[in-house]
Design an enzyme around this catalytic site. Structure first.
Site, PDB file in Angstrom:
ATOM      1  N   SER A  82       0.835  -1.205   0.000  1.00 56.57           N
ATOM      2  CA  SER A  82       0.000   0.000   0.000  1.00 56.57           C
ATOM      3  C   SER A  82       0.869   1.254   0.000  1.00 56.57           C
ATOM      4  O   SER A  82       0.560   2.239  -0.674  1.00 56.57           O
ATOM      5  CB  SER A  82      -0.983   0.002   1.174  1.00 56.57           C
ATOM      6  OG  SER A  82      -0.308  -0.066   2.411  1.00 56.57           O
ATOM      7  N   TYR A  83       1.952   1.216   0.727  1.00 62.34           N
ATOM      8  CA  TYR A  83       2.879   2.353   0.756  1.00 62.34           C
ATOM      9  C   TYR A  83       3.466   2.570  -0.639  1.00 62.34           C
ATOM     10  O   TYR A  83       3.526   3.684  -1.143  1.00 62.34           O
ATOM     11  CB  TYR A  83       3.979   2.078   1.783  1.00 62.34           C
ATOM     12  CG  TYR A  83       4.926   3.230   2.015  1.00 62.34           C
ATOM     13  CD1 TYR A  83       4.514   4.338   2.734  1.00 62.34           C
ATOM     14  CD2 TYR A  83       6.220   3.193   1.523  1.00 62.34           C
ATOM     15  CE1 TYR A  83       5.382   5.405   2.955  1.00 62.34           C
ATOM     16  CE2 TYR A  83       7.098   4.244   1.746  1.00 62.34           C
ATOM     17  CZ  TYR A  83       6.671   5.344   2.463  1.00 62.34           C
ATOM     18  OH  TYR A  83       7.526   6.388   2.676  1.00 62.34           O
ATOM     19  N   CYS A  84       3.888   1.491  -1.274  1.00 63.74           N
ATOM     20  CA  CYS A  84       4.474   1.554  -2.607  1.00 63.74           C
ATOM     21  C   CYS A  84       3.469   2.110  -3.614  1.00 63.74           C
ATOM     22  O   CYS A  84       3.811   2.963  -4.438  1.00 63.74           O
ATOM     23  CB  CYS A  84       4.941   0.164  -3.016  1.00 63.74           C
ATOM     24  SG  CYS A  84       5.782   0.116  -4.596  1.00 63.74           S
TER      25      CYS A  84
END
Length: 153
Positions: free
Chosen positions: A52-54
């Protein structure tokens, strides 16, 4: 965070809210002042791999390039994509020695180090300055060689 984790969607929403929605809102609010002052925007992206961060940081990269195109020639827009940088974002190991965690991480990097926060601040200052007045829509990677993926290190 895995897709099958019950908290995956809540995590996705939180990360997207923090990393991309906030950037879009800030650019929208600041646009008239940036145009008037011939300002410069420097976004922060990543070369991280957590899903999700990526995805949120990939959206920051796309947003950087789209907004650079829309605001040129009045405003320059670039981004930095750091990894690893010695901050307190990661959970400390069981001994509570966060420096030891960073030192161990640095050992697996091709340059055998992690960046200090001042190095990222200096990179941001460079991109915001007239020294980079010919740059817009660029994503500058500062990763101690992380993306090289050298299997022999």
């Amino acid at each position: 965070m895995c897709f099958d984790d019950p908290k995956a969607i809540a995590d996705y929403d939180r990360v997207m809210q923090t990393n991309i929605r906030t950037a879009v809102i800030l650019k929208h609010l600041a646009k008239p002042y940036l145009i008037e002052s011939k300002g410069s925007i420097v976004n922060t992206s990543t070369v991280s791999s957590e899903w999700s961060y990526c995805m949120s940081k990939a959206a920051v990269n796309a947003f950087t390039q789209v907004i650079a195109s829309l605001l040129a020639p009045d405003v320059r827009v670039n981004a930095i994509a750091p990894r690893p940088t010695r901050t307190n974002i990661h959970v400390v190991n069981s001994s509570g020695d966060q420096d030891k965690v960073w030192d161990e991480f640095g050992k697996i990097m091709p340059l055998k180090r992690v960046a200090e926060p001042i190095e990222m601040a200096q990179l941001i200052a460079l991109l915001a300055s007239d020294a980079s007045k010919n740059m817009t829509g660029s994503i500058i990677v500062s990763d101690a060689g992380y993306l090289l993926g050298d299997p022999y290190r």
